[in-house]
Design an enzyme around this catalytic site. Structure first.
Site, PDB file in Angstrom:
ATOM      1  N   SER A 774      23.767 -11.167  32.241  1.00  0.00           N
ATOM      2  CA  SER A 774      23.459 -11.569  33.597  1.00  0.00           C
ATOM      3  C   SER A 774      24.714 -11.597  34.468  1.00  0.00           C
ATOM      4  O   SER A 774      25.301 -10.560  34.727  1.00  0.00           O
ATOM      5  CB  SER A 774      22.737 -12.925  33.585  1.00  0.00           C
ATOM      6  N   ASP A 848      12.278  -7.694  33.976  1.00  0.00           N
ATOM      7  CA  ASP A 848      13.161  -8.799  34.360  1.00  0.00           C
ATOM      8  C   ASP A 848      12.629  -9.445  35.638  1.00  0.00           C
ATOM      9  O   ASP A 848      12.505  -8.804  36.663  1.00  0.00           O
ATOM     10  CB  ASP A 848      14.570  -8.254  34.590  1.00  0.00           C
ATOM     11  N   HIS A 882      14.282 -11.296  31.530  1.00  0.00           N
ATOM     12  CA  HIS A 882      15.722 -11.454  31.709  1.00  0.00           C
ATOM     13  C   HIS A 882      16.417 -11.692  30.371  1.00  0.00           C
ATOM     14  O   HIS A 882      17.512 -11.208  30.114  1.00  0.00           O
ATOM     15  CB  HIS A 882      15.991 -12.604  32.670  1.00  0.00           C
TER      16      HIS A 882
END
Length: 953
Positions: A774, A848, A882
């Protein structure tokens, strides 16, 4: 994005929850997969997924490496069919690597992946029994492939009528906690079907019964919907709560709650509900959004929003519940009318309910957390008492941190009173940029006020309200904070005494962990609420609290328990963690079965204890003799790494900022024999307001080296040195915005970390890789663009690489693209794709749903890199969000990562850091030039959910 979650009074731990267990999916990889075949859902709506066809996602991303196979129990691979298998090879032929075959990582990594999973623990209200909630490590890809509806910012599994990607338990074991602290033999909860998936386990307040949901996966069957079951704790016998087989749980928002010891209030699917609405073949008209009133509305990058009237109808279909009162004797009573109920909270005296619901008009630009919200008071038998509020649609909440919704918020029952409501209301219109005093006011009122009785002002705050810890009429603690200055304050108030003036107990910076006094421990009341625990000492009239703290110090965290005199402020340390070998901490009180103040000599607490190489175990410690009783004996989950070497290291950035990292070395590593190792640096940047705060230590050298899914520590088994979590502080002091010098500070922190491991002789200077997830992926791409002299390759998972696609703020940046254009552009690795010359592996979940990190971010970045001839690879994981949840996906991530490291790190022979000083000077010059273009702009803020936040958790 705002989310509705059921609020339990509990402590949440990585492996233990003290009341109802967490809903968070289990991400522990330490269990073998149960034997089961993988069925492909026959009713997928998007496109067919046949084994003979190209892999999932290939039509949308033709250049990707797909994943289309599954595991059998022994770790071999299959293609999603019970009758067919897909072979896989060990060679690293490029054509095979890009093909559709399933890949397994090397045995050293697989063996750790297959380790045994620890159960979750849950204590009974009377602290005399413990549940062992057994769990499977990971889901199959087919479970993630189930059809899901993306509506109003959430994802719904229509077949189960729950949120998608919901984890589950496989069994429940009950242990008696014996007087000597040992555990009695396990009593299994029995009666539910084999293969059942268990969720939402909760105790009744008297500890005699359990409630939980059960679902059984059967193709083309309604039995995959959730049913509520109850179990007798003494016998372990379980049965369905409802006699009718047609009553199912609706768990899209809330699910059920104990109203009293024999009655549950349940959100059910309305019996009158028919089939889902059908999408019209021809729309009734165009999709229109308008701002003809010229309102100023700034919104973060939300995903999965409603798109049209059909979506609105579908959201209502799945989210609408009928509330039902169900008693253990079989009595069932519907209360209220069907609606989109989001929470149900009984009053402590079990006479009233706080019922929250959302209603139309819905929005196409914000998630359901901002839809019109209604909060009512009902009696527990379903009679309407009064409306507390009906808040309008909130599309205009400013993006500045600490901005909130207008009107009543944080509505709840006082934990220390039978049926008193409290809430907060903003005085600045919800806009953090408006200067006003007070900023928030806290009100309180009885559930049924007398005619004309107005709400009473409990307290006024100049910062943003952050919650209340209740004790009694003489004591409550009120919290407030302000993100832009990092200031946090704790007030002492006397709710029942208007003549006692509030006073500040603590006033400090939230970033200054060394000054953190700890948090007051809470005790459970007979009503099931939690209040601040008061202690008394013999022959002492003082009022004492227990402050439980992390104990951050320059040598690492040393948790503590202080006896704190609330009137004088004096402290006495009555317990502290071992400093030399172990990391211990206080988990919860175990001596709160009786009402009233707790005598210090009767104190019992639950503690955890672990070391660098010893798994976490739980103990009960008793005063006054401090007797310690161990109640668990979990084995080491991966004994092959039991002798790994772990060290917390300190070093300094060139501007004087002190930095910290955790250095892991493989078992048996001897630098004199093996020499420097290939090294993987894995990190995540953080913003700070001061250099002193950035330099503080926020970790312990003695914590157990837990290995989660996709953990970088797995590569210890491949003889890598791992530099885990090196501090990457981005500092903005005074009026300076941290991100205006993001690249400069990022490179400087990375240089310091690399120099440290090279100087120690544990890392080969030409074999240092960097990676992150991320915002860590964002960091990785920037380092390969601006600090190529440091790293031989990079691994970036689920990142965002173009900040112009999040124009209304990201991470902790609350200036817009138009207020800080140069900052947005210069921070974006996409804009520097032409500078990236080192190999980079991009991995992303195809679905995601984290704000700002759509899979298109990695896809666009990959095309930009390819356009400039960079050595790069993009892997899109089908159905993943994610964070990655399916065992097939995670094994593929292992294989891809290991292949990349072996090929571009272990085998690297180029001189990455041949002239590190020269390269550093070049990087500094480049940064200085870019700094001159930086545009300054004002802004304010409070922390939003970081980019690494996983929405499905």
């Amino acid at each position: 994005m705002m989310r509705y979650n059921k609020v339990y009074h509990r402590l949440s731990l990585p492996s233990l929850s003290l009341l109802p267990p967490s809903r968070s999916p289990n991400l522990n990889l330490n269990a073998r997969f149960p034997s089961s075949s993988l069925r492909t859902p026959a009713h997928l709506k998007t496109h067919s997924r046949n084994a003979s066809k190209p892999a999932i996602g290939a039509s949308r991303f033709p250049h990707l490496v797909p994943v289309n196979s599954v595991f059998a129990e022994d770790g071999t691979a299959g293609n999603g069919s019970a009758n067919t298998s897909v072979t896989f090879t060990e060679e690293d032929d490029e054509n095979v690597a890009i093909g559709v075959k399933f890949r397994l990582p090397p045995p050293e990594i697989r063996d750790i992946f297959y380790a045994t999973s620890r159960p979750k623990l849950s204590f009974s209200p009377l602290r005399d029994k413990i549940l062992f909630l057994k769990r499977r490590s990971l889901r199959r890809l087919a479970e993630l492939a189930r059809p899901k509806e993306k509506l109003a910012g959430i994802r719904i599994d229509g077949k189960c009528n729950t949120r998608s990607r919901m984890s589950f338990y496989t069994g429940i074991g009950i242990h008696q906690l014996m007087p000597d602290g040992s555990l009695g033999p396990e009593k299994k909860v029995r009666g539910f079907p084999d293969g059942a998936k268990i969720n939402f386990v909760t105790w009744s307040n008297d500890g005699l019964h359990l409630a939980f949901s059960v679902r059984v996966e059967e193709e083309e069957s309604n039995s995959s919907k959730l049913r509520v079951w109850v179990a007798d704790v003494e016998t372990g016998t379980a049965r369905p709560l409802f006699q009718s087989p047609d009553v199912y749980l609706n768990a899209v928002f809330d699910n059920y709650v104990w109203v009293d010891n024999s009655t549950l209030l349940v959100c059910t699917i309305p019996l009158s509900r028919g089939d889902p609405p059908k999408k019209p073949l021809v729309p009734s008209g165009p999709k229109i959004q308008s701002n003809e009133q010229k309102n100023v509305i700034q919104l973060r990058t939300f995903q999965d929003l409603l798109k049209d009237e059909y979506d609105e109808d579908l959201f209502d279909y799945y989210a609408t519940s009928q509330l039902v009162l169900a008693s253990l004797d079989g009595t069932v009573k519907e209360i209220g009318t069907p609606a989109v109920y989001t929470s149900m909270v009984p009053s402590p005296d079990e006479k009233y309910l706080l019922i929250s619901s959302i209603h139309r008009p819905y929005s196409f630009i914000v998630p359901c957390g901002r839809f019109p919200k209604k909060v009512d008071v009902w009696t527990t038998d379903g009679k309407f008492v009064r409306e507390l509020c009906d808040l309008p649609l909130a599309e205009d909440i400013p993006i500045a941190f600490n901005s909130v919704r207008k009107g009543m918020r944080s509505i709840n029952w006082r934990a220390d009173k039978p049926s008193t409501i409290y809430w907060a209301e903003t005085q600045d219109g919800g806009d953090a940029k408006v200067e006003v005093s007070p900023r928030d006011i806290i009100y309180t009122q009885p559930a049924e006020p007398q005619e004309g009785e107005q709400p009473e002002i409990l307290h006024k705050l100049d910062l943003r309200y952050g919650g209340i810890s209740w004790c009694d009429d003489s004591l409550a603690l009120v919290y407030e904070s302000w993100y832009k200055t990092r200031r946090t304050r704790t007030w002492v108030i006397s709710p029942g005494s208007k003549d006692v003036s509030p006073r500040i107990l603590f006033d400090r910076s939230s970033e200054d962990v060394y000054s953190d006094p700890g948090s007051p421990m809470r005790r459970r009341t007979p009503a099931g609420t939690f209040v601040i625990a008061k202690l008394r000492k013999e022959n002492d009239e003082g009022a004492f609290l227990l402050l439980n703290g992390n104990g951050a110090t320059p040598e690492g965290n040393i948790p503590f328990l202080d006896l704190f005199d609330i009137n004088t402020g004096s402290k006495e340390r009555i317990w502290e963690s071992d400093k030399e070998k172990y990391y211990e901490r206080v988990v919860t009180l175990m001596s709160d079965q009786k009402e009233g103040d707790i005598c210090i000599n009767d104190l019992k607490v639950l503690t955890s204890k672990e070391s660098k190489t010893e798994n976490t175990q739980y103990y009960i410690q008793s005063w006054p003799d401090r007797k310690l009783c161990q109640i668990t004996d979990f084995p080491h989950p991966y004994p092959q790494l039991a002798s790994l070497q772990k060290e917390m290291i300190r070093y300094q950035r060139k501007d004087g900022v002190q930095l910290t990292a955790t250095l892991y070395l493989p078992p048996g590593y001897d630098p004199s024999k093996e020499g420097p190792l290939p090294c993987l640096v894995w990190s995540y940047p953080r913003e700070f307001k001061s250099k002193d705060a950035a330099g503080q230590v926020r970790r312990s050298p003695n914590k157990f080296a837990g290995i989660g899914p996709t953990s970088a520590l797995l590569w210890l088994a491949r003889r890598f040195a791992i530099l885990s979590g090196p501090t990457i502080p981005i500092i903005g002091e005074g009026d300076e915005e941290a991100n205006d010098r993001y690249v400069e500070q990022l490179v400087s922190s990375a240089e310091a970390a690399v120099e440290e491991v090279i100087q120690r002789g544990v890392a080969h200077p030409n074999k240092i890789a960097v990676g992150g997830h991320s915002y860590g992926a964002f960091m990785t791409a920037n380092l390969l663009a601006h600090a190529a002299h440091l790293f031989c390759c990079g691994i970036a998972r689920s990142g965002a690489y173009n900040r112009t696609l999040t124009p209304f703020g990201f991470q902790n940046e609350d200036r817009t693209l138009w207020e800080a254009t140069n900052t947005y552009v210069e921070m974006s690795p996409l804009m520097s794709a032409n500078k990236i010359k080192k190999p980079i592996l991009l991995i992303h979940g195809e679905e995601d749903n984290n704000p700002g990190t759509l899979a298109m971010q990695s896809n666009s970045f990959f095309h930009a890199l390819k356009h400039h001839g960079a050595l790069c690879r993009l892997v899109i994981l089908p159905f993943e969000g994610h964070g990655y949840a399916a065992r097939e996906s995670i094994m593929r991530v292992f294989w891809e990562t290991d292949r990349w490291l072996q090929k571009h790190c272990v085998s690297n022979t180029s001189e990455v850091t041949a002239d590190i000083d020269t390269s550093k000077d070049g990087a500094s010059n480049e940064i200085t030039k870019s700094e001159k273009k930086a545009v300054g702009a004002s802004g304010g803020g409070a922390a939003e959910l970081a980019d690494d936040f996983e929405s499905e958790r």
